[in-house]
Design a protein around this motif. Sequence first.
Motif, mmCIF file in Angstrom:
data_model
loop_
_atom_site.group_PDB
_atom_site.id
_atom_site.type_symbol
_atom_site.label_atom_id
_atom_site.label_comp_id
_atom_site.label_asym_id
_atom_site.label_seq_id
_atom_site.Cartn_x
_atom_site.Cartn_y
_atom_site.Cartn_z
ATOM 1 N N LYS A 173 40.797 18.542 -26.966
ATOM 2 C CA LYS A 173 41.865 18.980 -26.062
ATOM 3 C C LYS A 173 42.742 20.041 -26.710
ATOM 4 C CE LYS A 173 44.054 15.305 -24.769
ATOM 5 N NZ LYS A 173 45.033 14.532 -23.985
ATOM 6 N N ALA A 174 43.039 19.861 -28.005
ATOM 7 C CA ALA A 174 43.871 20.834 -28.711
ATOM 8 C C ALA A 174 43.164 22.181 -28.808
ATOM 9 C CB ALA A 174 44.212 20.305 -30.103
ATOM 10 N N LEU A 175 41.873 22.166 -29.120
ATOM 11 C CA LEU A 175 41.112 23.416 -29.201
ATOM 12 C C LEU A 175 41.083 24.130 -27.851
ATOM 13 C CD1 LEU A 175 38.078 22.321 -31.412
ATOM 14 C CD2 LEU A 175 39.799 24.035 -32.011
ATOM 15 N N ALA A 176 40.913 23.363 -26.782
ATOM 16 C CA ALA A 176 40.884 23.962 -25.444
ATOM 17 C C ALA A 176 42.214 24.636 -25.117
ATOM 18 C CB ALA A 176 40.552 22.894 -24.405
ATOM 19 N N GLU A 177 43.315 23.998 -25.481
ATOM 20 C CA GLU A 177 44.632 24.594 -25.206
ATOM 21 C C GLU A 177 44.862 25.826 -26.070
ATOM 22 O OE1 GLU A 177 49.367 23.333 -24.887
ATOM 23 O OE2 GLU A 177 47.821 21.806 -25.252
ATOM 24 N N LEU A 178 44.456 25.755 -27.331
ATOM 25 C CA LEU A 178 44.572 26.925 -28.206
ATOM 26 C C LEU A 178 43.792 28.108 -27.638
ATOM 27 C CD1 LEU A 178 44.152 25.160 -31.657
ATOM 28 C CD2 LEU A 178 46.178 26.441 -30.946
ATOM 29 N N ARG A 179 42.616 27.814 -27.107
ATOM 30 C CA ARG A 179 41.789 28.873 -26.530
ATOM 31 C C ARG A 179 42.362 29.401 -25.224
ATOM 32 N NH1 ARG A 179 36.632 26.647 -23.852
ATOM 33 N NH2 ARG A 179 38.310 26.040 -22.422
ATOM 34 N N ASP A 180 42.733 28.496 -24.316
ATOM 35 C CA ASP A 180 43.188 28.918 -22.990
ATOM 36 C C ASP A 180 44.498 29.687 -23.051
ATOM 37 O OD1 ASP A 180 40.969 27.599 -22.117
ATOM 38 O OD2 ASP A 180 42.030 25.824 -21.385
ATOM 39 N N ARG A 181 45.405 29.284 -23.946
ATOM 40 C CA ARG A 181 46.686 29.978 -24.073
ATOM 41 C C ARG A 181 46.641 31.131 -25.067
ATOM 42 N NH1 ARG A 181 51.089 25.541 -25.327
ATOM 43 N NH2 ARG A 181 52.384 27.428 -25.302
ATOM 44 N N LYS A 182 45.471 31.317 -25.688
ATOM 45 C CA LYS A 182 45.268 32.385 -26.677
ATOM 46 C C LYS A 182 46.343 32.349 -27.763
ATOM 47 C CE LYS A 182 42.770 35.456 -23.570
ATOM 48 N NZ LYS A 182 42.653 36.822 -22.997
ATOM 49 N N LEU A 183 46.620 31.150 -28.272
ATOM 50 C CA LEU A 183 47.642 30.998 -29.300
ATOM 51 C C LEU A 183 47.186 31.515 -30.664
ATOM 52 C CD1 LEU A 183 48.993 27.446 -28.375
ATOM 53 C CD2 LEU A 183 49.908 29.681 -27.737
ATOM 54 N N TYR A 184 45.944 31.976 -30.734
ATOM 55 C CA TYR A 184 45.409 32.537 -31.972
ATOM 56 C C TYR A 184 45.612 34.056 -32.061
ATOM 57 C CZ TYR A 184 41.819 33.760 -28.579
ATOM 58 O OH TYR A 184 41.170 34.244 -27.474
ATOM 59 N N ARG A 185 46.113 34.665 -30.977
ATOM 60 C CA ARG A 185 46.078 36.127 -30.852
ATOM 61 C C ARG A 185 46.929 36.868 -31.874
ATOM 62 N NH1 ARG A 185 49.325 34.180 -26.728
ATOM 63 N NH2 ARG A 185 51.414 35.104 -26.531
ATOM 64 N N VAL A 200 34.316 15.743 -21.133
ATOM 65 C CA VAL A 200 33.596 14.558 -20.658
ATOM 66 C C VAL A 200 34.469 13.322 -20.791
ATOM 67 C CG1 VAL A 200 31.618 13.056 -21.053
ATOM 68 C CG2 VAL A 200 31.340 15.539 -21.172
ATOM 69 N N MET A 201 35.122 13.178 -21.944
ATOM 70 C CA MET A 201 35.980 12.022 -22.184
ATOM 71 C C MET A 201 37.105 11.970 -21.150
ATOM 72 S SD MET A 201 36.477 9.445 -24.247
ATOM 73 C CE MET A 201 37.714 8.431 -25.067
ATOM 74 N N ASP A 202 37.672 13.114 -20.849
ATOM 75 C CA ASP A 202 38.746 13.175 -19.863
ATOM 76 C C ASP A 202 38.223 12.764 -18.490
ATOM 77 O OD1 ASP A 202 41.539 13.860 -19.367
ATOM 78 O OD2 ASP A 202 40.760 15.491 -18.147
ATOM 79 N N ASN A 203 36.994 13.138 -18.190
ATOM 80 C CA ASN A 203 36.377 12.739 -16.933
ATOM 81 C C ASN A 203 36.197 11.224 -16.873
ATOM 82 O OD1 ASN A 203 34.823 12.810 -14.481
ATOM 83 N ND2 ASN A 203 32.972 12.709 -15.726
ATOM 84 N N LEU A 204 35.737 10.622 -17.967
ATOM 85 C CA LEU A 204 35.570 9.167 -18.001
ATOM 86 C C LEU A 204 36.906 8.455 -17.860
ATOM 87 C CD1 LEU A 204 32.974 8.749 -20.908
ATOM 88 C CD2 LEU A 204 32.535 8.779 -18.453
ATOM 89 N N LEU A 205 37.942 9.026 -18.459
ATOM 90 C CA LEU A 205 39.264 8.398 -18.427
ATOM 91 C C LEU A 205 39.930 8.505 -17.067
ATOM 92 C CD1 LEU A 205 40.766 9.519 -21.848
ATOM 93 C CD2 LEU A 205 40.392 7.180 -21.119
ATOM 94 N N THR A 206 39.904 9.696 -16.482
ATOM 95 C CA THR A 206 40.716 9.937 -15.287
ATOM 96 C C THR A 206 40.009 9.595 -13.993
ATOM 97 O OG1 THR A 206 39.966 12.249 -15.254
ATOM 98 C CG2 THR A 206 42.007 11.765 -16.408
ATOM 99 N N ASN A 207 38.676 9.640 -13.998
ATOM 100 C CA ASN A 207 37.946 9.432 -12.746
ATOM 101 C C ASN A 207 37.093 8.177 -12.724
ATOM 102 O OD1 ASN A 207 38.822 11.899 -11.560
ATOM 103 N ND2 ASN A 207 37.443 12.973 -12.938
#
Length: 317
Positions: free
Chosen positions: A70-82, A112-119
């Motif tokens: 989840k942390a990697l996805a947020e780092l990527r989506d928000r481009k916090l590495y730029r 996948v884990m988020d899918n198992l948890l939330t749905n």
Amino acid sequence: MAKPSSKPKKSTISSSTDSRSLDNLAQEEDTATATITVTAVEIPELTEQEISDRLHLERKVERAFFEAGKALAELRDRKLYRSTHKTFEEYCKQRFGYTRIAASYKIAAATVMDNLLTNGLQKEEIATDELQTPKMLTNGLQILPNNERQVRPLASLEPEVQREAWQKAVEEAGGKVPSGRIVKNVVQHIMERTRVPNTYQLGEVCQILAKENPELRGKRGCWCIVSHVGEFSCTVTMWDGQYTVRIDHLKPLNYLESECQQMQVICDRISRLRDSGKLEASAEAVLKCLGELKRPYLTQFEEELLSFIEQKCQVED
């Protein structure tokens, strides 16, 4: 001549020797019947708070891969590495030692884990200072994965099928957390059951359907050219490299053979520029736009832009 006496000789064993023998015998008897006394070590029971802390910490360990993804996805989506790195791939490699594929696997596992948890799972949230941790319940769907290898095979399935596959794997593991091998076997059986023939051909131009594949994020609608045909997937070439994708992530564009050949020429030109390592950010943006074309040819302006970039790279070489 005197005859030897026929009387038996008296014993020469002294009374002190008899006494020692009796003492030794007594000691042996005492040893055989001795009772060894061991002081018991009392093991204190955990308090209710300690039990709660232990469960909380165990769940944090089990969910470590989920939080990392989840942390990697947020780092990527928000481009916090730029501010320090040009691309997310470079950032992951230098900061965490992850390759692009490794980072994609972690993000996919978290999805996948988020899918198992939330749905797929009923859960009761336990409020903590750091995260919301679901209680582990008893039936098949409430048993959660605790490492990335158990989740990775599920990423190739649709969300609804992921939950079905996980429950089946839990059942095969006897109601316990299944190993990655069990999950992989279950996924393989499901894929064979729902198998669709791969009708794509080498050189065919297709369109990308990103769906749930994190590796294809941002490439929805891009065109690609099939370079290898597998049983369940194809290797395709896009403007920024090659990818192996499932056939349900592709849509045929039904171009004529001559149009496919034209797109192959454009693809080769873009690939040479990309592999040169001389591209600036603005040039990459142009190639990305060309990679999203919805027609099998370049306009005059697009041709001039591509030719200018080619000339620029030749000058710099």
